[in-house]
Design a protein around this motif. Structure first.
Motif, PDB file in Angstrom:
ATOM      1  N   ALA A  95       0.831  -1.206   0.000  1.00 28.65           N
ATOM      2  CA  ALA A  95       0.000   0.000   0.000  1.00 28.65           C
ATOM      3  C   ALA A  95       0.865   1.256   0.000  1.00 28.65           C
ATOM      4  O   ALA A  95       0.596   2.213  -0.736  1.00 28.65           O
ATOM      5  CB  ALA A  95      -0.927  -0.010   1.208  1.00 28.65           C
ATOM      6  N   ILE A 134      -0.639   4.774  -0.475  1.00 27.13           N
ATOM      7  CA  ILE A 134      -1.887   4.611   0.272  1.00 27.13           C
ATOM      8  C   ILE A 134      -1.576   4.230   1.708  1.00 27.13           C
ATOM      9  O   ILE A 134      -0.745   3.346   1.970  1.00 27.13           O
ATOM     10  CB  ILE A 134      -2.783   3.537  -0.373  1.00 27.13           C
ATOM     11  N   GLU A 135      -2.250   4.886   2.617  1.00 22.34           N
ATOM     12  CA  GLU A 135      -2.148   4.507   4.032  1.00 22.34           C
ATOM     13  C   GLU A 135      -3.415   3.749   4.410  1.00 22.34           C
ATOM     14  O   GLU A 135      -4.519   4.292   4.406  1.00 22.34           O
ATOM     15  CB  GLU A 135      -1.999   5.749   4.905  1.00 22.34           C
ATOM     16  N   GLN A 186      -9.332  -1.908   6.032  1.00 21.43           N
ATOM     17  CA  GLN A 186      -8.823  -2.177   4.690  1.00 21.43           C
ATOM     18  C   GLN A 186      -7.699  -3.210   4.718  1.00 21.43           C
ATOM     19  O   GLN A 186      -7.643  -4.102   3.864  1.00 21.43           O
ATOM     20  CB  GLN A 186      -8.320  -0.879   4.063  1.00 21.43           C
ATOM     21  N   LYS A 213      -6.582  -1.328  -5.962  1.00 19.90           N
ATOM     22  CA  LYS A 213      -5.260  -0.782  -6.279  1.00 19.90           C
ATOM     23  C   LYS A 213      -4.149  -1.561  -5.585  1.00 19.90           C
ATOM     24  O   LYS A 213      -3.125  -1.907  -6.189  1.00 19.90           O
ATOM     25  CB  LYS A 213      -5.181   0.685  -5.861  1.00 19.90           C
ATOM     26  N   GLY A 231     -13.726   2.535   0.587  1.00 18.04           N
ATOM     27  CA  GLY A 231     -12.383   2.160   0.160  1.00 18.04           C
ATOM     28  C   GLY A 231     -12.272   0.930  -0.720  1.00 18.04           C
ATOM     29  O   GLY A 231     -11.199   0.320  -0.775  1.00 18.04           O
ATOM     30  N   THR A 254      -9.570   1.461  -3.306  1.00 16.27           N
ATOM     31  CA  THR A 254      -8.249   1.353  -2.676  1.00 16.27           C
ATOM     32  C   THR A 254      -7.810  -0.108  -2.592  1.00 16.27           C
ATOM     33  O   THR A 254      -6.651  -0.440  -2.870  1.00 16.27           O
ATOM     34  CB  THR A 254      -8.293   1.961  -1.260  1.00 16.27           C
TER      35      THR A 254
END
Length: 715
Positions: free
Chosen positions: A309, A314-315, A320, A348, A342, A345
């Motif tokens: 991530a 991305i955090e 998630q 990704k 999310g 996300t």
């Protein structure tokens, strides 16, 4: 409505579809005046005498024309007409041969073809092979004429009759007279039409064939509505609406179960006693076995999701990270969540993990637009599921299956709520035994158009690992679109942005009267949104629950078209009219051009025989024969919007939509908007949509099969 009448001889065609459907033709009446007629006339031939009924219309571009509703063909009355008819209608007969046949037999030529075809050998240039070819073509045309006589009296139009002939070929007339219930298989012909024909042919009300046809029709119709089975009591009631006595229907179900035409589960298993078509029973049982095998077949692995991530900037939140780890816990995982939680996300990061592990992952979605959005999100190629599985539209088969599986380590399916049982079965069959499957979707959206509710059943089974994303992240939480979507899920009516703090991106305009509602909606699209930076022809999508009615897609498309694109070159075929600049939507998958059901484009050019549509910059030529695959798309149904997102969405909801109004419909409409949403609605309709659930409950058994293992499949 009063019908006009036009009689004369067909002298030529201006346009003619190859399938016996739409045509524009020239016709000369008995006063030697030429006319233009249009309609389902492509089955006619030059030289034929025809009687048309319909209406005279005047087109600004094409002038006075006759729009035909029915066509009754007769034999030619003139030698010249007979020559034209033979050369256009009978394969193997050109103009010169037609002239020689008419020279030999005069107006008796058709009688010779029908009663004494051997006499054709008297015509110079005709041998045995040519004679046989001419006779075969004549017999085929005669079957069509016989079918016209058989079915016209039962209210079937020319297009429907052509479909019957196309489905059953030379045996069509025999099917109509001896097996009329097989007509239900023809698109556009339901049980009641077939039943009318059957009863006219002497079939008794309690005839076993009639009862079985009603049962088959009821179950098939239920599948068309999204269910995989019907409870026995519901099936009997549906048969009752088809004029089958309840006692007779119940006995028919028992007989169908004995013959394995249907599968009826034991009364002590579930109170609703499911009744399946045998094919659907087999499919759903197979799905349960394949899901169970998929869960067990792939071993869990540890993956550093946080590192992946961070590599893509991305955090991850705790939920998630947990969802990503769950995706590697076995062979099948579901990741579900609403807007702002999310899901993008997750996709990704999954793509980055695949790259780091050196694995081959496929990213797919049920629709073309969703597949393109998926590709943008993950940086990998996105495909429709049909394209991934190499669907062949000619025989409705998939190139990828158990014998030719996908060459992948994993598949990620986005918008998984749109996947029906047929597509899910094909996907599972195509996966290598050790490949992972990750389904990402919002279970609160509308279910698939086809039968089943795969995503919901997998979640409710408690047999499949599920990661639920419930936290709405800060940026999304500031959006009144997202807040209102979650209000709807809680059964609350959306709140207009001026009544609360935060981003002013979701408004509610209340209008009670349908006409006033439609006018306000057009004003929002054409005046208010342009003042806020939205191009109404490119950025704004109008959504509505239904096609019919004063605020359905048909009426709104007329209003919006007049406001946004009132002039320009146009193409007209039947009741279809498209102008250059019109927004259009594809209504059927076209795998040859890579244009899929729900794809929206703009008409770039038109000609008398075709038009060119730009789908997101890619131009596709659509022949006039294929215009039925397109509709105007200034306004589209909420169902058609699934899998798509638009910069701005304007939603119409009125009391006249009450049959359709329910929570997942309103929720789906709201969540199609990326930057702005406006609800133009009657207050009662909005309340009804937010609070009603269960209207579209489907009868499916996948969750129960997974929950109880093989018990149902073995019963």
């Amino acid at each position: 409505m009063y019908a006009d009448r036009l009689e004369g001889e067909v002298t030529g065609f201006l346009f003619r579809a190859d399938d016996g459907g739409y045509a524009v033709l020239r016709l000369r009446d008995d006063a030697d005046a030429e006319h233009v007629a249009l309609g389902a006339l492509a089955h006619l031939h030059e030289g034929q005498r025809v009687v048309l009924t319909g209406q005279w219309t005047t087109d600004l571009r094409y002038g006075r024309r006759f729009k035909a509703e029915t066509a009754l063909a007769a034999e030619p009355r003139t030698l010249a007409g007979l020559e034209r008819y033979l050369s256009s209608a009978v394969e193997g007969v050109g103009p010169e041969l037609a002239r020689r046949i008419v020279d030999a037999f005069g107006l008796d030529a058709l009688a010779v073809l029908e009663e004494h075809p051997e006499r054709l050998l008297e015509v110079p240039g005709i041998g045995d092979k040519t004679r046989d070819r001419i006779v075969a073509a004549w017999v085929g045309d005669r079957i069509g004429r016989e079918l016209e006589v058989l079915l016209r009296g039962h209210g079937l139009g020319t297009a429907a009759i052509r479909r019957v002939l196309s489905t059953f070929g030379k045996g069509a007339a025999d099917v109509v007279t001896r097996q009329p219930y097989r007509l239900v298989a023809v698109p556009g012909i339901g049980f009641k039409t077939a039943d009318t024909i059957a009863r006219a042919n002497g079939v008794a009300r309690d005839d076993p064939e009639r009862v079985q046809a009603a049962i088959d029709f009821a179950l098939s119709t239920a599948e068309g509505d999204g269910s995989c089975f019907l409870p026995e009591a519901s099936l009997v009631e549906r048969c009752f609406t088809l004029d089958i006595d309840r006692t007779v229907a119940l006995a028919g179900v028992e007989q169908a179960a004995l013959s394995r035409r249907v599968v009826r589960h034991p009364a002590d298993w579930e109170a609703d006693r499911p009744v399946y078509r045998a094919e659907m029973e087999e499919l759903e049982a197979r799905l349960a076995r394949r899901v169970a095998m998929r869960i067990r077949s792939v071993a869990p692995v540890d993956v550093d999701v946080q590192s992946a991530a961070k590599h893509v900037g991305i955090e991850l939140a705790v939920g998630q990270a947990r969802a990503l780890s769950t995706a590697f816990a076995g062979g099948l995982t579901v990741i579900t969540g609403g807007p702002g939680t999310g899901k993008t996300t997750i996709v990704k990061v999954l793509a980055e993990i695949a790259r780091r592990r050196g694995e081959t992952w496929a990213f797919a979605s049920p629709t073309g637009r969703a597949a393109r959005r998926l590709a943008e999100a993950c940086g990998e190629e996105g495909k429709t599921l049909h394209r991934l599985l190499e669907f062949n539209p000619r025989d409705a088969s998939f190139g990828r299956d158990e014998s030719s599986p996908l060459e992948v380590d994993a598949v990620v399916v986005d918008e998984a709520s749109m996947v029906d049982v047929y597509l899910f079965d094909a996907l599972l069959e195509s996966l290598p035994r050790k490949a992972r499957l990750v389904l990402v979707g919002d279970v609160d959206q509308l279910p698939s158009v086809g039968p089943g509710q795969v995503l919901r059943d997998l979640i409710e089974s408690a047999a499949v690992p599920v990661a639920r994303l419930s936290e709405v992240y800060r940026q999304a939480a500031e959006s009144s679109i997202v807040r209102n979507a979650h209000r709807v899920l809680s059964g609350e009516v959306p709140v207009s942005a001026e009544r609360e703090a935060g981003t002013r991106d979701c408004f509610v305009i209340e209008r009670e009267d349908a006409e006033e509602l439609a006018r306000t909606l057009v004003t929002v699209v054409t005046e208010r949104l342009p003042r806020n930076g939205f191009d109404p022809r490119r950025d704004v999508q109008v959504l509505t629950p239904m096609h019919a009615g004063p605020v359905g897609t048909v009426a709104l498309n007329v209003r919006l078209g007049e406001a946004l694109n009132p002039t320009g070159e146009q193409i007209v075929r039947g009741n279809k009219r498209f102008r250059v600049g019109d927004r259009v939507i594809q209504t059927k998958n076209d795998y040859e051009t890579d244009v899929f059901n729900g794809d929206v484009g703009t008409v770039a050019r038109v000609s008398p025989a075709s038009m060119t549509v730009s789908f997101e910059g890619r131009e596709v030529e659509v022949s006039a024969d294929d215009l039925d695959r397109l509709d105007l798309a200034w306004a589209i149904s909420i169902h058609k919007s699934q899998g798509s997102e638009y910069p701005a969405v304007v939603v119409a909801m009125h009391n006249s939509h009450f049959v359709m109004l329910r929570r997942n419909l309103l929720y789906t409409a709201l969540t199609r908007a990326r930057r702005f949403a406006c609800l133009v609605a009657s207050p009662r309709a909005l309340r009804m949509a937010a609070t009603r659930t269960g209207v579209d409950d489907r009868h499916t058994g996948l969750a129960r099969r997974l929950r109880y293992g093989a018990a149902l499949a073995e019963s």
